[in-house]
Write an enzyme that holds these catalytic residues in place. Structure first.
Site, short mmCIF file in Angstrom:
data_model
loop_
_atom_site.label_atom_id
_atom_site.label_comp_id
_atom_site.label_asym_id
_atom_site.label_seq_id
_atom_site.Cartn_x
_atom_site.Cartn_y
_atom_site.Cartn_z
N HIS A 48 -49.57 -56.78 38.16
CA HIS A 48 -49.57 -56.06 36.88
C HIS A 48 -50.07 -54.63 37.11
O HIS A 48 -51.27 -54.35 37.08
CB HIS A 48 -50.48 -56.79 35.88
CG HIS A 48 -50.33 -56.33 34.47
ND1 HIS A 48 -50.02 -57.17 33.42
CD2 HIS A 48 -50.44 -55.11 33.91
CE1 HIS A 48 -49.96 -56.48 32.30
NE2 HIS A 48 -50.23 -55.21 32.57
N HIS A 50 -48.71 -50.54 36.06
CA HIS A 50 -47.74 -49.72 35.35
C HIS A 50 -47.45 -48.44 36.13
O HIS A 50 -48.38 -47.70 36.48
CB HIS A 50 -48.25 -49.37 33.95
CG HIS A 50 -48.29 -50.53 33.02
ND1 HIS A 50 -47.24 -50.83 32.16
CD2 HIS A 50 -49.23 -51.48 32.80
CE1 HIS A 50 -47.55 -51.90 31.45
NE2 HIS A 50 -48.75 -52.32 31.82
N ASP A 52 -46.16 -45.65 35.09
CA ASP A 52 -46.59 -44.46 34.36
C ASP A 52 -48.09 -44.43 34.12
O ASP A 52 -48.60 -43.50 33.49
CB ASP A 52 -45.83 -44.33 33.03
CG ASP A 52 -45.91 -45.58 32.17
OD1 ASP A 52 -46.37 -46.62 32.67
OD2 ASP A 52 -45.51 -45.52 31.00
N GLY A 209 -46.87 -52.67 24.90
CA GLY A 209 -47.16 -51.84 23.74
C GLY A 209 -48.16 -52.53 22.83
O GLY A 209 -48.63 -53.64 23.12
N HIS A 236 -46.84 -59.17 27.74
CA HIS A 236 -48.18 -58.71 27.39
C HIS A 236 -48.65 -59.51 26.18
O HIS A 236 -48.06 -59.42 25.10
CB HIS A 236 -48.16 -57.22 27.03
CG HIS A 236 -48.24 -56.30 28.21
ND1 HIS A 236 -47.21 -56.14 29.09
CD2 HIS A 236 -49.25 -55.48 28.63
CE1 HIS A 236 -47.55 -55.25 30.02
NE2 HIS A 236 -48.79 -54.83 29.76
N GLU A 239 -54.32 -59.65 24.82
CA GLU A 239 -55.17 -58.53 25.26
C GLU A 239 -55.93 -58.01 24.05
O GLU A 239 -57.11 -58.30 23.86
CB GLU A 239 -54.31 -57.43 25.89
CG GLU A 239 -55.14 -56.26 26.41
CD GLU A 239 -54.26 -55.12 26.92
OE1 GLU A 239 -54.82 -54.21 27.54
OE2 GLU A 239 -53.04 -55.13 26.66
N ASP A 328 -53.56 -52.75 36.28
CA ASP A 328 -53.00 -52.26 35.02
C ASP A 328 -52.60 -50.79 35.15
O ASP A 328 -51.45 -50.50 35.42
CB ASP A 328 -53.96 -52.47 33.86
CG ASP A 328 -53.26 -52.51 32.51
OD1 ASP A 328 -52.02 -52.61 32.49
OD2 ASP A 328 -53.95 -52.44 31.48
#
Length: 394
Positions: A48, A50, A52, A209, A236, A239, A328
């Site tokens: 996991h 990202h 970006d 998101g 996701h 969380e 993350d």
């Protein structure tokens, strides 16, 4: 149900008077606690991360200057500090707002390729041997790229960075997940894109998101399509939102893994005697060996947990859930896989046997074909940790 505090978990390094010694929670062995430098050289698997959320600050500054994008700071060090401070708000919504600047510089083929190549190099330099990196292709179309062009640029960047890492003596296998945004309506399109490129380095699908107000069931058509195509996907869930998000991701959408899933702790009660009682959903997650993509530092930043020491990963580890450690967003959390592991060593007294367990869990849970997973476990991970265990076991 009561969420247990750190006092309910065993092996907390914070209560141990011996800073450099730890008890392996799995085998009960007295071991030298792994140092950060040693952990960097140990093989790690990451599920996991990202794309970006892991840019180098210097790269953001250079790419922003090329396209005229205004940043909150133009000095790389100050910019890195700004990202960490802005993300450290305790709000997932505010945390996600920081991505406006990283996504802005990832709108060209050259920019995407550079970011992906540097991602592979940075992960390899940290000792990661296998990584699944995710990103949302729909967020990179502002300057005229098509969805296939975005995917192909990123895949080319991963190949380039992996080749440079191998040449530097740090081989790594990098694949990706294509993410659809929960608040948008392009999940079917992205799911079809993931299937189209699954033999080229795209191993799965994800939605991401803000959770509140955007349940995964809004994208049920995409998940049904992926199941018909025998494709893998994670969601996701659990969380910022609680058990309903996890339940929907599993029982309505059929997720293979849970992105974060940290709120499963809300379905576990620890009594005064220290005995844990699992609710129906928590028991299902454990019984089915559903992987939890836990991201300790990020979970603290977004307010999902209060601190690393209070992170449910300690209890979930002891209860033998399929726990994995992840980064993350390395930029926003100013972290790495090695740092995440080191934080857990300090908080819970973990030793090499525990770090191997987390790593093997991740490889078992990856979206690679079974034989490829087994090869990495048996030929890279286990031999390296066997050497570490024999060297540092007292």
């Amino acid at each position: 149900m009561r969420r247990p505090g750190s006092e309910a978990r065993r092996g907390s390094g914070r209560s141990c008077p011996f800073l450099h010694l730890a008890i392996s929670a799995r085998y009960g062995q007295l071991m030298v606690a792994p140092s950060l430098a040693e952990i960097i050289n140990a093989p790690k698997a990451l599920l996991h991360d990202h794309l970006d959320g892991g840019l180098r600050p210097a790269t953001i500054v250079e790419l922003a200057a090329e396209i005229g994008h205004q940043l909150p700071a133009t000095d790389p060090e100050r910019l890195g500090e700004w990202f960490a401070a802005a993300a450290d708000s305790g709000s997932l919504v505010r945390y996600l707002e920081t991505f406006a600047h990283t996504v802005a510089v990832m709108q060209t083929e050259a920019g995407l390729r550079r970011v992906a190549a540097e991602c592979a190099e940075d992960l390899a330099a940290d000792g990661v041997v296998y990584a699944e990196v995710r990103y949302a292709p729909e967020q990179h179309l502002e300057r005229g790229l098509t969805l296939p062009q975005v995917v192909e640029a990123v895949l080319a960047g991963f190949a380039e960075g992996s080749a440079r890492a191998a040449a530097a003596g740090r081989p790594i296998r990098v694949v990706c997940l294509l993410t659809a945004m929960r608040h948008a309506a392009r999940s079917m399109e992205i799911a079809e894109l993931a299937v189209r490129y699954r033999d080229a380095g795209v191993v799965g699908f994800d939605i991401a998101g803000a959770e509140a107000g955007y349940p995964p069931t809004r994208h049920i058509d995409a998940f049904s399509y992926l199941q018909r195509e025998n494709a893998h996907f994670t969601i996701h869930a659990g969380e910022a939102f609680g058990l309903p998000s996890i339940w929907q991701a599993l029982q309505w959408c059929g997720a293979d893994r849970l992105g974060h899933g940290v709120r499963i702790i809300d379905d576990i009660t620890v009594g005064a005697d220290g005995k844990a009682v699992l609710g129906r959903l928590a028991a299902y997650v454990r019984d089915k060996r559903i992987p939890l993509e836990l991201c300790p530092s990020s979970n603290v930043q977004t307010g999902a947990v209060a601190s690393i020491a209070a992170h449910p990963i300690g209890l979930l580890h002891d209860l033998r859930f399929r726990v994995t450690i992840n980064t993350d967003n390395r930029l926003m959390s100013r972290t790495s896989m090695s740092r995440e592991m080191s934080l857990l060593v300090d908080a819970f007294g973990y030793g090499w046997a525990d770090l191997q367990w987390f790593t093997v869990n991740a490889m078992k849970s990856s979206f690679l074909p079974f034989d490829e997973r087994l090869k990495i476990i048996n030929e890279i991970i286990k031999p390296a940790y066997a050497k570490l265990l024999s060297q540092y076991t007292a």
